[in-house]
Every structure is written in C-alpha cells, then in structure tokens.
Write an enzyme that holds these catalytic residues in place. Structure first.
Site, PDB file in Angstrom:
ATOM      1  N   LYS A   1       0.807  -1.411  -0.034  1.00 54.02           N
ATOM      2  CA  LYS A   1       0.015   0.089   0.019  1.00 54.02           C
ATOM      3  C   LYS A   1       0.696   1.303   0.061  1.00 54.02           C
ATOM      4  O   LYS A   1       1.858   1.213   0.686  1.00 54.02           O
ATOM      5  CB  LYS A   1      -0.932  -0.039   1.182  1.00 54.02           C
ATOM      6  CG  LYS A   1      -1.960   1.075   1.123  1.00 54.02           C
ATOM      7  CD  LYS A   1      -2.914   0.859   2.415  1.00 54.02           C
ATOM      8  CE  LYS A   1      -4.064   1.930   2.803  1.00 54.02           C
ATOM      9  NZ  LYS A   1      -4.815   1.628   3.843  1.00 54.02           N
TER      10      LYS A   1
ATOM     11  N   SER B   1      -9.797   1.901   2.777  1.00 61.35           N
ATOM     12  CA  SER B   1      -8.875   2.459   2.067  1.00 61.35           C
ATOM     13  C   SER B   1      -7.722   1.606   1.407  1.00 61.35           C
ATOM     14  O   SER B   1      -7.297   2.183   0.371  1.00 61.35           O
ATOM     15  CB  SER B   1      -8.434   3.469   3.003  1.00 61.35           C
ATOM     16  OG  SER B   1      -7.461   2.919   3.831  1.00 61.35           O
TER      17      SER B   1
ATOM     18  N   SER C   1     -10.141  -0.610   6.983  1.00 62.61           N
ATOM     19  CA  SER C   1      -9.447  -0.484   5.784  1.00 62.61           C
ATOM     20  C   SER C   1      -8.927  -1.553   4.993  1.00 62.61           C
ATOM     21  O   SER C   1      -8.328  -1.407   4.015  1.00 62.61           O
ATOM     22  CB  SER C   1      -8.485   0.705   5.917  1.00 62.61           C
ATOM     23  OG  SER C   1      -9.264   1.863   5.824  1.00 62.61           O
TER      24      SER C   1
END
Lengths: 473, 95, 477
Positions: free
Chosen positions: A66, A142, A166
């Site tokens: 990420k 997210s 997330s």
C-alpha cells in the site's frame, strides 16, 4: 504460464520443487499487471515507478505494498498530492522483515484513499481503483488497491493498513482474505500514520493459508515502535487446523439490525449455519455500545490525524506551493496538497481538540472507547469469537457516496469497533450477491490470538469454495 | 453542539489550510452535519469512566542511551523542496 | 505609586544524554547543520519515537533535587503549533500529568533565606535552529529532539536580584547532578520570565508580560529591571497594560513586543498516542535518590559548621561541584589554624588564575601543595603574601611544591635584623625627606620607606620586621 493466479504457498512449493523461479513469477506478474491494470487501476505511478521487485531473492515471492508504507528508494505518497515525489530515506519495519524473510516487494505501490481517509479508494489523487468483480463499483477502502490487486491476480499477496476497517472492508468487497492484527502485533514503524492509536498493518491474500504465511513474516516486537508489544509470536501456519468443533461464537444482536442489506444478512446467516454444521457453537450476545462506535471513531481518528498530518507543510518534503511568506506557504501548500476528505478530517479533528470543545468531544470519545472495549471484554469471557458481516452492503457504485461523507462513514459501521478495542479480526469470502458481488464474513478474536482467528477462518474456507471463484477481466 | 462558519474559519487557520469562500461554505455544512451525528455521544453518561489513552496495557517503554548512526546528508535533503548547503530553506520567519 | 514585582521563571534545560530524547542521534554540540538527524527527529512520515531511559532517569533526578513530588503515573502529550523549527508541527511535551510537581528551591539574598516554589518539572523535546538570512530562513534540525526539561517556578520572585539568585542556585544545583552543562551560550539552559506589577502590599494580580530571548543571567536581570520600569511608568500614567510577549534586545537594553503566535489555548494538547505512559514506583525513586550528591545548599551549611567559615566564603566555595570537592580536600589537609587562610587563598589568588576553559580543580595544583604554600606564608612567615602569589603562579605552571620553588628561586624572606639593617640604612640615607615627614608625624612616610626596602631586597625582606626596625631606628635617631 499463469503463475500470477496462484497463491504464495502454492508458488513456494513450486519454487521448492524447482518448477519455477522468483524471476518467472515477477515476469508473469508484470505481464498480468500490464494486461489488466488499465481496467482495475490497483497500482499507482505505473509510468514512473519500477514494476520489478527490488532485492529479489531466488526463492522470494513479491509482496504488493500500500502506498502509505515507506519503501526506501521507492516513492511513498499516500496517494496524496501533498506527498508528491516523496522518496522515503528508510524502510518500514515490515518491509525490512519481508526482505529478511527472503521475499521481496514491488516498487510499484497500491492505490488507496488519500492518507487512508475513506472506504472506497475514490479519495486518491490518482483517481479510483475499480472493483475487479464489477468495474463500475468501488473496491472498498482505504486499502482498495491492495485488495483489488489480489482479487485481480495482479498481486500474489499484499499489505494494507486498517484504521477502521481499511483492510477488511475492501477484502470483503473484492472477495479476498483480509486480516487486521491486534494493535501492537505488527510494527507501525514506517507506516505513515493516520490515527496512531488505531492503525495496524495487515495482509490481504487469496486464501487463509497465505494470510498465516504473511503474518509469520510481518508480526513481532519492534524496538522502533513503543506501541509494539514484546510477547512471543507463534507459528501461525500451525493454527491452520480444519476443525471448528466446540469453538464458541457470539453473534452480536446489534449488528443484525436495520441498515444491514437483507441479501448480505441471508448470506452471512448461511455462513453461520455452515460453521454450525462443522461443530461451532453459536449464541446471541450483546455489544451494547455499538451505536457509539462510529461517532467515537470519527472524533479519535480525526483528532489524531489532524496532528499526524500537521507535518505536511512543504518544509522538508513533498509539495510546496508558491507563496508570500511562511504562513502563506503553509496555508497554500495544504490547500493545494490535501483533497476534500483530508481537509474535512483535519478540520473536524482540530475542532474536536480545540479549546472549549476538548472535554465534550475528545475526552468523551476516549471514555466511550473504554465502554466499547469493556463490551468486547465481557463477551470474550465466555466466547472465543464474535462473528458479524464485514460490511452492511456489498460494493457500491463509484461516485455513489462521494457527496455524502456521513453515508460513507457509516459503511464502516461493522469494522470500526474492532480498531477501537484493539482486537484482531479477519474477513473471509462467504458468498456473492445476485449481482455477482462478493460478500465477506468478519470473525473477531481475542487480543493476540490471531492463531485462533486463522483456525476458524481456515476451517470455513476448507469447507467452502468461495475463495476459488475468480473475477473475469 | 453545532459549528458555524466563523468557527470553521478559525479551525482552518489553526490547521493552516486556506479555504476559498465556496469551499468554506461547503465544508461548514458538511461538518455541521457530521457533528450533529457525533452529538449522539452527549446522551451517554460518562462521568465515572476512565478515558482510554492507550488500548495496550504497556508502560515504561524505553530505549538505552546508545548512539545510532544518523542519516547521510544526501538522504536527509533528497526530498527538500528548497535547500542551501546543508540546510532546508523556508520563507523568512519574522518574529 | 510604589509597586511590587511578581515574577515567575520558566527554565528550559538540555539534559546531557548521549543521544536524543526519541532517537539514537548524537546530541553533540556544534556539528555541521543537519548531520545529526534521522527519520525520527526529522519527523519523517511513518517514523515513531521511543524515549531515552537516561533522559527519564535524569529528569527524575532533577525533580528530586528540586524537592518535587514525582508522580506515579506520567505521560507525554502533543502540543500542536506550526513553526519551521518543529518538524512534526507538534512538540512532544507534558500537559496535565507532568513528571513532577510541588517543589521548591531556597535562595539567599543579603543574608536572607527565601523559598521559591517550583510548580512543575516536566519532560519535552527541543526544537531546531533557524538561521535568518535577508530573504529566507535556513533550518538546522541537529538540536531537534534533544531531551529538555521545563522547570516552572511559582510567581514567588519579587525582584530582578532574586531572579538572578534563583537562576544561579538552580544552575549550581543542576550542575551538582551532572545532568546538564547549563550553558546559556550554547542554549543548553534558557530562561523565559513572566512579570507583572501590583501596588506594594496588595494581593491584586496585574497584567503580565512574558519575556523571552535573554541570553545570560544578567540579561534576565536587566530585562526584568527594564520591564519593571516600563510597566511602572505605564501604570503611573494611567495607561492600560497589554498581556503580550516581549523580546529582550540586549544591545538596545529594552524589550520589544513580539508578533503574537498561537496562544496557549490554541495548542490542542492531547495524549501522545505513540508513547505509552510511565509508571514510576517508589523503588525507582529510591534508587535515583541514592545517586544525588550533597547539594550546594547543604554543603554550604556544612562548610560553615565544620570549618567555621563565613557564609560569604562558603557560598563561593560551593558554587561548583568540582570546585567544592577541591576546596574541601584543601580544607581537610590544612591545620585548623590555617583553614580560613586556605579558604581565602582559594576564593582569592587561586580563583584569579582560573579561566572559562580551566576551572579551579583543573589548575595544576594539588590540595597538599596549596596547604604547603599557605603554611609558608602564614605559619612559618618564610615568604610574604606578595611573594606567595608569585609562587602560586609558578606552582600552577610547574606543579612543584611551594617549598621547592622558594628554595630554587631563593625567595625566602629575610627576617634577621643584621641582614636588613644595612639596606635600611641605605634607604634612610637616600630619602631624607621621608625621614623628615615621618618625624613630623606623617604615617605614610613609614610605608614609603618600607616599600623602598622591599624593592631593594627584591621583595624578600619581611615587611613586618622591616617596619619595626625602621620605627626603632628613627626613634633612636
């Protein structure tokens, strides 16, 4: 060959049997990304970043990362304009652990909501990621880029971060396995902070076994993180036991009320029945302060975020706007650099901490956090697990909730409490809606008992085939 | 409790974020909406409840006073928007 | 109107740990800009702090030495404000649960003892350094993250002199603990002051100003004196005082109002989520207490009692820890008769030989040698005071004993009248006017004649004996 379709544990076996090499895997994966990422957009800065895994080891499997986890030499921008061009001078601890384990990571990073602010990956300065199961839908967020990459076979496995859901919510939306470890289990050093008291890094994988493998790599005490706990980590692959007999599961009544999509409810109930048939024992329980979790979260998380994000000021790195004088530089840089959601959260958090409001908002939220934690402590006295849907709905359409921030916040209603209580939870695929969108089952466990979580998730997975269904791209 | 435009302006200044008139208008409305929802908390009696500052029962986490190597200057400055010699440069600070 | 000043001091103190508060970067002073930094002290995204064990121990030590109550539960908070020397735009500090509270420090002024309350001693981190250029400012983060203590006094100080005395006593006490070099020039000790005036004898609270940018203890005293005058004039003329922050301009010798930064209420303190709290138990406190040496106040009182010194002399002797250790060694090696002389030699001629780079205990002179010198001067009267000073200098240069130098250089006093009489005769012959003056009753003339004899004997003549001999000689004439 289509090595990219395989899981990490399958590939490791192939490498061991000399049927393939790390180079072949990377090259196959590169082809796959080139083939489908234009549709999915799980990765960012594709034109400028290297696709190849650096420090590739002969036996390693590349991990997709990420964009909020620092990688020395590879841009880490949290998908925010304000961190444009930011090349961290150091590696996050999890990255060093991946390298030390003989694996590698992709220099290309996964898309996310700016600073992990969001539940749809639409708040990225690079534009949204598309759900591999329906390109018009969001992948969740997210960590939407990480989840979509794994679902679309553009990643073998990936790391995300989870502050209020997330990892789990996008895992649920994309039909993959997502685990949020106990707070303190995985070092946060090098994870660009959203809310320091809630953030955890965790794996997004194609199956539960890979989740255990990746947890083995990233877990454990880190002297660079004062909130990392110094207790031994067991070998999680030893917990991959296909047996649910006698395991005690609580079903919180507050999670099966209005707001839960009836289709999701039915699918989750079916999953519960499946586990019953495998010998798990279920009973209704109560987490009475559930309704306060979202408001508590949005005070604590935004308050911490407002302070954590103060450092993005154009002095040492990232964007600096042209300006007249210092204060003007700060204000213009931050106006230009932050997206709408980031601004909303910074303002909300600043307000919650400001003079005259602190007691009514921040302090009160910390107290209610205590109550929420106590709710879980009470249930875990008698139960090994709590099971809930991961999200009240399946993936929603791109753009659908962008104009209503509150509606977006409520899509995390089932995942947020876990972060407030600091406990571990996993989302595993448990079916599809009529429209063909994946649904996730969320299993919550006791602190530092990721092994137990993996065991029940593994049992469910071994007796179902949801994780084997792949999206058509 | 509600939040008016003036408060949002003050908070934006504290946060060092410039807001255009339109942006201010829009954000004020949204924040008010969110705060109305958050106000749900005020119905709870929290009088004798200890706040949770840290979820882990950790304390006295300390490191030894032993020097570690610092960053090479090149790495320190590799992201600097403006630098001069070994230093970062900012618009003149007036006291 | 007559006013009384109400002053509170806020001292920031660098702890002399090897590494910074939250990372392993060195704290060494005077290095090239930005060479003692890392992701943590630069506040780079993703970095996290871990507190320095030594910084905590030193902080507790200071708190205990200042008679504070060390709190069992203490935690760090974030103080949020934007400034380019603060890389995270928040400072890790302490707010509602500081390390320690309710202490005091006793000071002495004109023989009066006064107790100054200490509100709190708390831990925090230092900010970086800005170098202002014509059109821009340069930022150096080497100092960023150095462990700092904030020592806040109660507003118990009522004059610039008391403020000076408080700072001197504080510095002396802390130096005894070996936890800071307390060097204002290097910025390792900094002081801000709050001051307001009220009509003498009342308990009214006046409007207070905060004074910053004082670079020495004298600067603090001067700034406070200036501010008392300024405020008094304004009050007398009926003007309204504003609560503001003012900078001391040492060149112009005045304070100037500063543009207001964020006010205290805008700091948005909240518990630092990256740092778990500290629980400080009794055993830890007892362990640290054991490492606290005898402090200057106690040492001074003991010197007065044990060695019969005056308060004035004792106070000077204990000002620095090393100096006091040296002094006591000297006092112990001296006969009772000579104690006062030795003390006077230390605070007089010996202190005169020190410099900013060479403290009294670093001079090349041992306690035995000093005692030997004083003995030659006071007891055996082998050399004069004047010669003694010359011998002392020579001792420092060579490390030799006084006796050796006196013998080597043939500096022993001439006290026998036979040797002296011929010189005296010469002096009398050469100075008939002085002789006449003496006879006319001018006492000064005698001293002049003694001086002549001293000169002729190259300082070796025993002045007391010479004086007696001249007096006798002229009385007989």
């Amino acid at each position: 060959m289509e090595l990219y379709k395989l899981t990490a544990h399958e590939l490791l076996k192939k490498i061991k049997n000399k049927e393939t090499t790390s180079e072949q895997i990377v090259s196959d994966l590169t082809k796959r990304i080139k083939g489908v990422d234009a549709k999915v957009q799980a990765y960012v800065r594709a034109s400028s970043s290297t696709l190849l895994a650096p420090d590739s080891k002969p036996n390693g499997i590349p991990v997709s990362i990420k964009d909020n986890i620092c990688t020395d030499g590879y841009n880490t921008e949290c998908c925010s304009k304000i961190l444009q061009g930011f090349n961290p001078p150091y590696n996050a601890t999890v990255i060093n652990k991946i390298i030390a384990s003989g694996n590698s990571f992709l220099g290309l990073k996964c898309n996310m909501d700016e600073f992990a602010f969001g539940s749809s990956t639409e708040n990225s300065c690079f534009g949204p990621t598309h759900n591999p199961w329906n390109l018009d839908c969001v992948p969740g967020g997210s960590s939407g880029g990480s989840a979509a990459a794994v679902a679309a076979d553009e990643a073998i496995w990936a790391l995300g971060s989870d502050t209020g859901g997330s990892i789990r919510q996008p895992a649920s939306f994309c039909g993959v396995v997502g685990l949020k470890p106990t707070y303190g289990r995985v070092s946060r050093y090098g994870l660009i902070a959203f809310a320091s008291s809630l953030d955890q890094i965790g794996p997004l994988t194609k199956d539960v076994q890979d989740s255990a493998f990746l947890m083995n790599i990233i877990s454990g005490y880190d002297a660079h993180d004062s909130t990392s706990i110094n207790i031994p980590v067991s070998d999680y692959t030893k917990d991959l036991i296909n047996d649910a007999k006698g395991l005690k599961v609580g079903i919180p009544k507050e999670y099966f009320v209005e707001g839960l999509d009836s289709e999701i409810k039915a699918i989750v109930e079916e999953a519960i029945n499946k586990l019953k048939s495998l010998g798990a024992q279920f009973k209704e329980v109560s987490l009475p302060h559930t309704e306060y979790a979202v408001p508590v979260y949005y005070i604590i998380a935004t308050a911490e975020a407002s302070s954590n994000l103060a450092r993005f000021d154009g002095v040492q790195y990232g964007l600096r706007a042209k300006a007249e004088g210092l204060v003007d530089m700060y204000k213009k840089t931050r106006q230009l650099g932050f997206g709408d959601e980031a601004k909303r959260r910074i303002l909300l958090g600043t307000f919650a901490l400001s003079h005259g409001y602190y007691d009514a908002y921040y302090l009160r939220a910390l107290k209610v956090r205590t109550l929420i934690k106590q709710d879980f402590d009470n249930v875990f006295k008698d139960f090994d697990y709590i099971i809930t849907p991961t999200s009240p709905t399946a993936a929603f359409g791109i753009g659908e909730k962008m104009d209503d921030p509150l509606k977006m916040y409520l899509s995390d209603i089932y995942t947020i409490s876990v972060n407030l209580a600091g406990i571990p939870a996993i989302s595993v695929p448990c079916g599809f809606t009529k429209k063909g969108l994946p649904v996730g089952l969320q299993i919550l466990g006791k602190p530092f008992n990721e092994g137990m979580l993996l065991r029940l998730a593994y049992t469910y997975e071994q007796n179902t085939a949801w994780h084997k269904v792949k999206p058509r791209l | 409790m509600s939040i008016d435009k003036k408060t949002v302006e003050d908070v934006a200044h504290l946060s060092r974020i410039e807001l255009g008139e339109k942006e201010l208008e829009k954000l004020s409305g949204q924040l008010e909406h969110i705060l109305a929802f958050i106000d749900k908390l005020s119905s709870l009696n929290t009088e004798n409840i200890a706040p949770t500052n840290h979820i882990l029962p950790l304390n006295n986490v300390l490191r030894k006073d032993e020097p570690q190597s610092s960053l090479p200057i090149k790495k320190t400055l590799q992201n600097a928007p403006e630098k001069q010699g070994n230093s970062f440069v900012v618009p003149k600070v007036i006291e | 109107m007559k006013y009384e000043a109400v002053i509170g001091l806020e001292v920031h103190l660098h702890l002399n740990t090897r590494t910074k508060a939250f990372c392993g970067c060195s704290t060494e002073f005077g290095k090239e800009p930005n060479t003692q930094v890392c992701p943590v002290c630069l506040g780079f995204p993703g970095s996290l702090p871990v507190y320095n064990q030594a910084a905590l121990d030193y902080a507790i030590k200071v708190a205990l030495a200042l008679n504070c109550r060390v709190q069992e539960y203490t935690k760090f908070d974030r103080k949020n404000y934007f400034y380019p020397d603060l890389p995270k735009n928040y400072q890790v500090s302490q707010y509602d649960l500081p390390l320690s509270v309710h202490g005091f420090l006793d000071i002495e002024l004109n023989g009066q003892l006064k107790r100054i309350g200490i509100t709190r001693v708390h831990m925090e981190e230092d900010a970086g350094k800005l170098i202002h250029q014509e059109n821009a400012s340069l930022v150096d983060f080497n100092r960023t993250g150095i462990p700092l203590l904030e020592i806040v006094s109660e507003p118990d100080i009522n004059s610039p002199e008391e403020a000076y005395e408080y700072l001197a006593m504080l510095k002396s006490t802390i130096q005894y603990l070996d936890v800071s070099d307390c060097d204002m020039e290097k910025g390792s000790l900094r002081c801000d002051a709050n001051i307001s005036l009220r009509p003498a004898g009342t308990k009214i609270l006046g409007v207070k100003t905060e004074l910053k940018n004082m670079n020495s203890f004298k600067g603090v005293k001067d700034a406070l004196s200036y501010e008392i005058r300024r405020q008094a004039e304004m009050l007398d003329s009926g003007e309204k005082l504003r609560q503001d922050t003012r900078l001391w301009d040492a060149k112009a010798q005045e304070t100037i109002a500063m543009r207001t930064k964020e006010g205290a209420k805008d700091y948005r303190y909240f518990p630092e989520p990256d740092l778990p709290p500290f629980i400080i138990k009794e055993d830890k406190i007892a362990e640290i207490k054991k490492t606290i040496p005898e402090l200057p106040k106690e040492k001074m009182q003991r010197f007065i009692k044990d060695y019969g010194l005056t308060e004035y002399v004792a106070k000077i002797l204990v000002a620095s820890k090393q100096g006091a250790l040296f002094a006591e060694e000297c006092l112990k090696k001296t006969t009772d008769k000579n104690i006062k002389s030795v003390a006077n030699w230390i605070i007089g001629p010996l202190s005169a030989l020190t410099s900013s780079t060479c403290a009294i205990h670093e001079l090349n002179i041992s306690a035995d040698n000093l005692a030997g010198l004083v003995d030659l001067v006071e007891n055996e009267k082998i050399i004069s005071n004047l010669t003694g000073k010359i011998v002392l200098e020579e001792m420092c240069k060579t490390g030799k004993t006084a006796k050796a130098i006196v013998e080597e250089k043939n500096l022993a006093q001439i006290s026998d009248s036979q040797s002296l009489n011929s010189i005296i005769e010469e002096a009398i012959k050469e100075n008939p006017k002085s002789v006449a003056d003496f006879k006319a009753g001018k006492a000064n003339a005698l001293m002049f004649l003694v001086g002549q004899v001293m000169r002729k004997s190259s300082g070796k003549a025993n002045p007391k004996v010479v004086q007696e001999l001249i007096r006798k000689r002229l009385a007989n004439a």
